[in-house]
Design a protein around this motif. Structure first.
Motif, PDB file in Angstrom:
ATOM      1  N   ALA A 171       4.967  -2.780   6.415  1.00  0.00           N
ATOM      2  CA  ALA A 171       4.723  -1.949   4.926  1.00  0.00           C
ATOM      3  C   ALA A 171       5.621  -0.570   4.832  1.00  0.00           C
ATOM      4  CB  ALA A 171       3.460  -2.056   4.541  1.00  0.00           C
ATOM      5  N   HIS A 172       5.756  -0.052   5.780  1.00  0.00           N
ATOM      6  CA  HIS A 172       6.706   1.321   5.702  1.00  0.00           C
ATOM      7  C   HIS A 172       7.619   1.164   6.895  1.00  0.00           C
ATOM      8  CE1 HIS A 172       3.256   3.078   3.041  1.00  0.00           C
ATOM      9  NE2 HIS A 172       2.419   2.142   4.098  1.00  0.00           N
ATOM     10  N   ARG A 173       8.541   0.427   6.673  1.00  0.00           N
ATOM     11  CA  ARG A 173       9.981   0.124   7.615  1.00  0.00           C
ATOM     12  C   ARG A 173      10.351   1.655   7.851  1.00  0.00           C
ATOM     13  NH1 ARG A 173       9.912  -4.293   4.398  1.00  0.00           N
ATOM     14  NH2 ARG A 173       9.964  -6.421   5.630  1.00  0.00           N
ATOM     15  N   ARG A 213       9.387   4.554   7.607  1.00  0.00           N
ATOM     16  CA  ARG A 213       8.614   5.616   8.281  1.00  0.00           C
ATOM     17  C   ARG A 213       8.325   5.254   9.804  1.00  0.00           C
ATOM     18  NH1 ARG A 213       2.880   6.718   5.454  1.00  0.00           N
ATOM     19  NH2 ARG A 213       2.180   4.688   6.664  1.00  0.00           N
ATOM     20  N   SER A 214       8.075   3.761  10.020  1.00  0.00           N
ATOM     21  CA  SER A 214       7.767   3.419  11.247  1.00  0.00           C
ATOM     22  C   SER A 214       8.871   3.479  12.089  1.00  0.00           C
ATOM     23  CB  SER A 214       7.523   1.811  11.283  1.00  0.00           C
ATOM     24  OG  SER A 214       6.351   1.638  10.272  1.00  0.00           O
ATOM     25  N   ILE A 253       1.846  10.672  12.182  1.00  0.00           N
ATOM     26  CA  ILE A 253       2.059   9.277  11.231  1.00  0.00           C
ATOM     27  C   ILE A 253       0.839   8.666  11.089  1.00  0.00           C
ATOM     28  CG2 ILE A 253       3.422   7.101  11.030  1.00  0.00           C
ATOM     29  CD1 ILE A 253       4.979   9.604  10.016  1.00  0.00           C
ATOM     30  N   ALA A 286      -1.585   7.528   8.000  1.00  0.00           N
ATOM     31  CA  ALA A 286      -1.660   6.213   7.840  1.00  0.00           C
ATOM     32  C   ALA A 286      -3.256   6.059   7.545  1.00  0.00           C
ATOM     33  CB  ALA A 286      -1.340   5.473   8.607  1.00  0.00           C
ATOM     34  N   GLU A 331      -4.065   7.177   3.942  1.00  0.00           N
ATOM     35  CA  GLU A 331      -3.671   6.527   2.862  1.00  0.00           C
ATOM     36  C   GLU A 331      -4.595   5.138   2.991  1.00  0.00           C
ATOM     37  OE1 GLU A 331       1.061   7.497   3.161  1.00  0.00           O
ATOM     38  OE2 GLU A 331       0.291   5.509   4.111  1.00  0.00           O
ATOM     39  N   ARG A 332      -5.057   4.795   4.225  1.00  0.00           N
ATOM     40  CA  ARG A 332      -5.585   3.172   3.981  1.00  0.00           C
ATOM     41  C   ARG A 332      -7.265   3.658   4.394  1.00  0.00           C
ATOM     42  NH1 ARG A 332      -2.378   1.034   9.156  1.00  0.00           N
ATOM     43  NH2 ARG A 332      -3.974  -0.584   9.012  1.00  0.00           N
TER      44      ARG A 332
END
Length: 399
Positions: A16-18, A20-21, A294, A298, A301-302
């Motif tokens: 979902a966050h290419r 950033r990953s 990160i 995450a 955010e989640r």
């Protein structure tokens, strides 16, 4: 939660966050690449040095004048070191099991022949050198077995030196001048290459007695000997030590076996390899900090998603597993990318600079990937634990 569901959930969160990953795993990749590149060079140098030493065989013993190790007894007595002599070398050559002996004296001098002048290495050696250094002849013969004290002024050239002085002409029988001494050339050895920076192909070999005279020395610099295959190095060393100590009245020399040299070298080179690997490992810390950052973002955010999972009955260890799986996956993928980069750069460096020895053992590859996964796991613990401890009601209320 089934492992398959855990994998899908983690993969979906990462995809979902290419970007950033990718940037996060890039930090680990750079760290692993640095470790692999530096350790590959370190291991390559390690192997290169050991091969340089073992090219002459492993059954070689070196004797140097003077005692480098401390010994007991009152000080001030018997402190004069007796020089190593040609007679010492001849006596050691008569010991059981000894195949060849060469007394050594060396220096650097201008040599002149065929109207040409060149500065090169001059090695004063005995006829046993051919056996000890595993050399072969390109033409002519090596120094003959004769009385070491009264050896004739003969010389054997390395192939590079022969080419520099005589080109394609025949050098055998020609005269060679070193300092004020004249020598007759009787042979040219086959190419042998370099040994720890010394070009054996650009060397002239003369009898040791003549080298002692040339450099105005009274004693030898070294005695090298080789013994029959299958004999124990310690037994031969004890025999040599006993015989030489009997001649000198005490042990005023240093005896080193090839095994001792290789063992010491191996220890030093292992430490160097670990040191350069540790330097590369510093960049892994940066990658670990990136994963912590990160994963913390995450979790924030989640928060709603975590609250919903808990409201549906997910346990703390399930939430913990989800975020640990994501952190570990990032590190593992970054580690694989780093391995490809590190090995690729190491091989490219070797192609660009063939003299640079490079070797990447499989054990280093496995260890590097294991370290990457472990770093991901440790870096993910704190954010995952924070996520697992979230109150479901507060989490669902969060915006």
């Amino acid at each position: 939660m089934l492992a398959r569901d855990l994998f899908k959930l983690s993969a979906r969160a990462l995809l979902a966050h290419r970007m950033r990953s990718f940037l996060t795993l890039l930090g680990i990749a750079v760290g692993i690449a640095a470790v692999i590149l530096l350790t590959s060079i370190g291991e390559g140098v390690h192997r290169f040095v050991l091969e340089e030493f073992t090219q002459f065989g492993t059954n070689v013993i070196e004797i140097a004048p003077g005692k480098t190790k401390a010994s007991g007894g009152p000080g001030g007595l018997q402190t004069t070191v007796r020089l190593l002599t040609l007679e010492d070398a001849e006596a050691l050559g008569r010991l059981p099991g000894i195949v060849a002996v060469t007394p050594n004296v060396w220096g650097n001098s201008e040599v002149a022949a065929n109207g040409r002048l060149r500065r090169t290495t001059v090695q004063g050696v005995g006829p046993g050198t051919l056996e000890i250094m595993k050399m072969t002849m390109q033409s002519g013969s090596f120094l003959p077995a004769e009385d070491l004290e009264h050896a004739r002024p003969l010389a054997v050239l390395g192939p590079k030196l022969k080419q520099e002085l005589f080109g394609s002409d025949n050098a055998l029988g020609q005269r060679l001048r070193i300092g004020g001494m004249q020598f007759r050339i009787i042979g040219v050895v086959a190419p042998k290459g370099q040994f720890l920076g010394m070009d054996l192909d650009d060397t002239v070999f003369i009898p040791t007695a003549r080298a002692l005279e040339l450099y105005n020395r009274e004693g030898l610099m070294r005695i090298h000997l080789t013994y029959r295959e299958g004999l124990a190095a310690n037994d031969v060393a004890a025999s040599v030590r006993s015989a030489l100590a009997a001649r000198h009245g005490r042990e005023d020399f240093t005896l080193t076996t090839q095994e001792d040299m290789l063992r010491t070298l191996s220890k030093i080179l292992n430490v160097l390899t670990l040191a350069v690997g540790a330097l590369g490992g510093i960049s892994l810390l940066v990658g670990a900090v990136g994963i912590v950052t990160i994963m913390t973002i995450a979790v924030t955010e989640r928060t709603n998603e975590i609250g919903l999972l808990k409201a549906l009955g997910a346990r703390e260890r399930t939430i913990l597993g989800i975020f640990l799986a994501e952190a570990t996956a990032l590190a593992a993928i970054g580690g694989l990318l780093g391995l490809v980069l590190g090995i690729g750069i190491a091989q490219l460096a070797h192609l660009a600079f063939p003299a640079l020895p490079v070797h990447t053992p499989l054990s280093f590859v496995i260890l590097a990937e294991t370290v990457a996964v472990a770093i991901g796991l440790m870096a993910g613990v704190l954010p995952a634990r924070n996520a697992a401890r979230l109150d479901p009601v507060e989490a669902l209320r969060a915006e």
